[in-house]
Design an enzyme around this catalytic site. Structure first.
Site, PDB file in Angstrom:
ATOM      1  N   THR A   1      20.512 -45.620  13.845  1.00 13.94           N
ATOM      2  CA  THR A   1      20.296 -47.041  13.551  1.00 13.94           C
ATOM      3  C   THR A   1      20.661 -47.298  12.084  1.00 13.94           C
ATOM      4  OG1 THR A   1      18.600 -47.254  15.244  1.00 13.94           O
ATOM      5  CG2 THR A   1      18.533 -48.872  13.455  1.00 13.94           C
TER       6      THR A   1
ATOM      7  N   SER B   1      23.565 -39.246  16.057  1.00 15.22           N
ATOM      8  CA  SER B   1      22.112 -39.089  15.934  1.00 15.22           C
ATOM      9  C   SER B   1      21.696 -37.700  16.403  1.00 15.22           C
ATOM     10  CB  SER B   1      21.433 -40.150  16.796  1.00 15.22           C
ATOM     11  OG  SER B   1      20.034 -40.006  16.749  1.00 15.22           O
ATOM     12  N   ALA B   2      20.686 -37.136  15.739  1.00 16.05           N
ATOM     13  CA  ALA B   2      20.256 -35.769  16.060  1.00 16.05           C
ATOM     14  C   ALA B   2      19.447 -35.660  17.348  1.00 16.05           C
ATOM     15  CB  ALA B   2      19.423 -35.217  14.888  1.00 16.05           C
TER      16      ALA B   2
ATOM     17  N   CYS C   1      15.240 -48.444  23.077  1.00 14.35           N
ATOM     18  CA  CYS C   1      14.879 -49.302  21.964  1.00 14.35           C
ATOM     19  C   CYS C   1      14.752 -50.747  22.415  1.00 14.35           C
ATOM     20  CB  CYS C   1      15.931 -49.226  20.855  1.00 14.35           C
ATOM     21  SG  CYS C   1      16.533 -47.577  20.611  1.00 14.35           S
TER      22      CYS C   1
HETATM   23  N1  PLP Z   1      23.419 -45.982  19.283  1.00 11.13           N
HETATM   24  C1  PLP Z   1      23.282 -45.603  20.569  1.00 11.13           C
HETATM   25  C2  PLP Z   1      24.455 -45.705  21.476  1.00 11.13           C
HETATM   26  C3  PLP Z   1      22.053 -45.108  21.044  1.00 11.13           C
HETATM   27  O1  PLP Z   1      21.934 -44.740  22.318  1.00 11.13           O
HETATM   28  C4  PLP Z   1      20.960 -45.041  20.141  1.00 11.13           C
HETATM   29  C5  PLP Z   1      19.633 -44.612  20.613  1.00 11.13           C
HETATM   30  O2  PLP Z   1      19.151 -45.046  21.655  1.00 11.13           O
HETATM   31  C6  PLP Z   1      21.172 -45.429  18.807  1.00 11.13           C
HETATM   32  C7  PLP Z   1      22.399 -45.892  18.418  1.00 11.13           C
HETATM   33  C8  PLP Z   1      20.064 -45.355  17.793  1.00 11.13           C
HETATM   34  O3  PLP Z   1      19.835 -44.023  17.445  1.00 11.13           O
HETATM   35  P1  PLP Z   1      18.546 -43.626  16.580  1.00 11.13           P
HETATM   36  O4  PLP Z   1      17.420 -43.485  17.551  1.00 11.13           O
HETATM   37  O5  PLP Z   1      18.914 -42.327  15.928  1.00 11.13           O
HETATM   38  O6  PLP Z   1      18.324 -44.697  15.593  1.00 11.13           O
END
Ligand code: PLP
Length: 375
Positions: free
Chosen positions: A70, A196-197, A318
């Site tokens: 994010t 993302s990890a 999310c």
């Molecule tokens: N982008 C995509 C395509 C995702 O699936 C997600 C998580 O659901 C994110 C971004 C956000 O990742 P993070 O949880 O590391 O912020």
């Protein structure tokens, strides 16, 4: 329990846990300090950047670690737009962390053009090109959809938009692609790429942004000048080192894992059923299958599955509070179907047996619900 919500998050891998414990308990030194044990920690951070870079076909100096994808996406859209007078082209199939940034740019007066995916879930180069002109400053298209698993042809999109607007900046959200499918940033032709990890066996709260060498990215987070001034804040050493270890092992396991075979169990069972829609077709990662059951509610289906010991998702974790599914709507999925959507997602540590059990359970749960509701 059968866990099939791996697009939401994954279990931390033992190789990652080892790093977390080591850098929390033993090698806990601040990497910016000048004494030898701290310098050794800084070297480990560099090694982690090398590992991630290698997986992206990049160099260590092109990787900036962040607190999550994010943040990476906010960084990209917040600092990656060079021509502030230009327009921005974003797909409406983006994760909220790109989409909401685009909406923010719009509210600040930038011209933002949204490109809908086609009915198969693909954001096509033709549609992106149609929205692009010589004044387009920034293009962002998700590599692999977190809703449907569909893989967009980022290389073709990048090549096409660069012909129309040579100075355009191209970003892609690679969170659901990284360590699962090929993610060579040079082949993709992107300037910026987010990962993302916790989607690949690492900790929650760690991400990275690939920034092409020579791009000249301004920092999003200013402060003590860590990461060569590109992202301040004491580095999350546990998170970063475990991210690299996890991603490497995840990708190695993924290389001999047939995700498509697990997806096929669901598409074979439900593909020809009346009142069921498989969302997303054509090129997919295989790791995600999105199904919509006409007239049912996704939450109720998911609860029925949970009662049987199977955890599945509804869509982006999310955005579970958002009633209608933005991405499915953009694909033209009817509300009657969209509300009955569930997302099943795999990791390379899943197996055929669990997928078969889950598909059978999903059939039972939805049949029972239909009988109860008289549909
Ligand atoms: N982008 C995509 C395509 C995702 O699936 C997600 C998580 O659901 C994110 C971004 C956000 O990742 P993070 O949880 O590391 O912020």
């Amino acid at each position: 329990m059968i866990y099939l919500d791996n697009a939401a998050t994954t279990r931390v891998l033992p190789v990652a846990l080892e790093k977390i414990v080591r850098f929390a308990e033993e090698d806990y030194f601040n990497p910016s300090a000048g004494y030898a044990p701290a310098i050794a920690v800084k070297k480990e951070l560099h090694r982690a950047a090398e590992t991630i870079a290698e997986m992206l076909g990049a160099s260590a100096d092109e990787i900036i670690f962040t607190s999550c994808a994010t943040e990476s996406n906010n960084f990209a859209l917040g600092c990656g737009i060079k021509n502030k007078k230009g327009n921005v082209v974003v797909s409406s199939g983006e994760h909220a962390s790109v989409y909401e940034c685009a909406m923010r740019l719009k509210s600040k007066g930038m011209e933002v053009r949204f490109v809908d995916p086609d009915s198969n879930g693909h954001v096509t180069p033709e549609k992106v090109a149609a929205a692009t002109d010589e004044n387009t400053a920034f293009v962002s298209v998700i590599h692999c959809s977190n809703e449907t698993g569909v893989v967009n042809d980022i290389a073709a999109i990048s090549a096409t938009v660069r012909k129309i607007s040579p100075k355009v900046v191209v970003h892609s959200d690679g969170v659901q692609a990284f360590a699962k499918i090929r993610t060579d940033v040079k082949e993709l032709g992107v300037d910026l790429y987010s990962i993302s990890a916790h989607k690949v066996g690492g900790m929650k709260g760690v991400g990275a942004l690939y920034v092409r060498r020579g791009f000249g990215m301004q920092p999003f987070i200013a402060g003590g000048g860590q990461q060569d001034g590109r992202r301040s804040g004491t580095e999350n050493v546990c998170g970063i080192t475990s991210f690299a270890a996890a991603a490497k092992q995840y990708a190695e396991t993924a290389a001999s894992f047939d995700a498509a075979a697990l997806r096929k169990i669901f598409t074979d069972k439900f593909g020809s059923m009346d009142n069921v829609r498989i969302n997303g077709g054509g090129v997919t990662s295989g790791y995600i299958v999105s199904l919509s059951f006409k007239g049912l509610k996704g939450e109720i289906i998911a609860h029925g599955m949970e009662d049987r010991g199977i955890l599945i998702g509804l869509g982006s974790a999310c955005s579970t509070h958002v009633r209608s599914n933005r991405v499915l709507s953009a694909m033209g999925v009817d509300k009657e179907y969209a509300q009955g959507s569930v997302r099943i997602s795999f990791s390379p540590f899943c197996n055929i047996e669990d997928a078969t059990t889950a598909a059978d359970a999903l059939e039972q749960v939805t049949n029972e619900l239909r009988i109860k509701m008289g549909r």
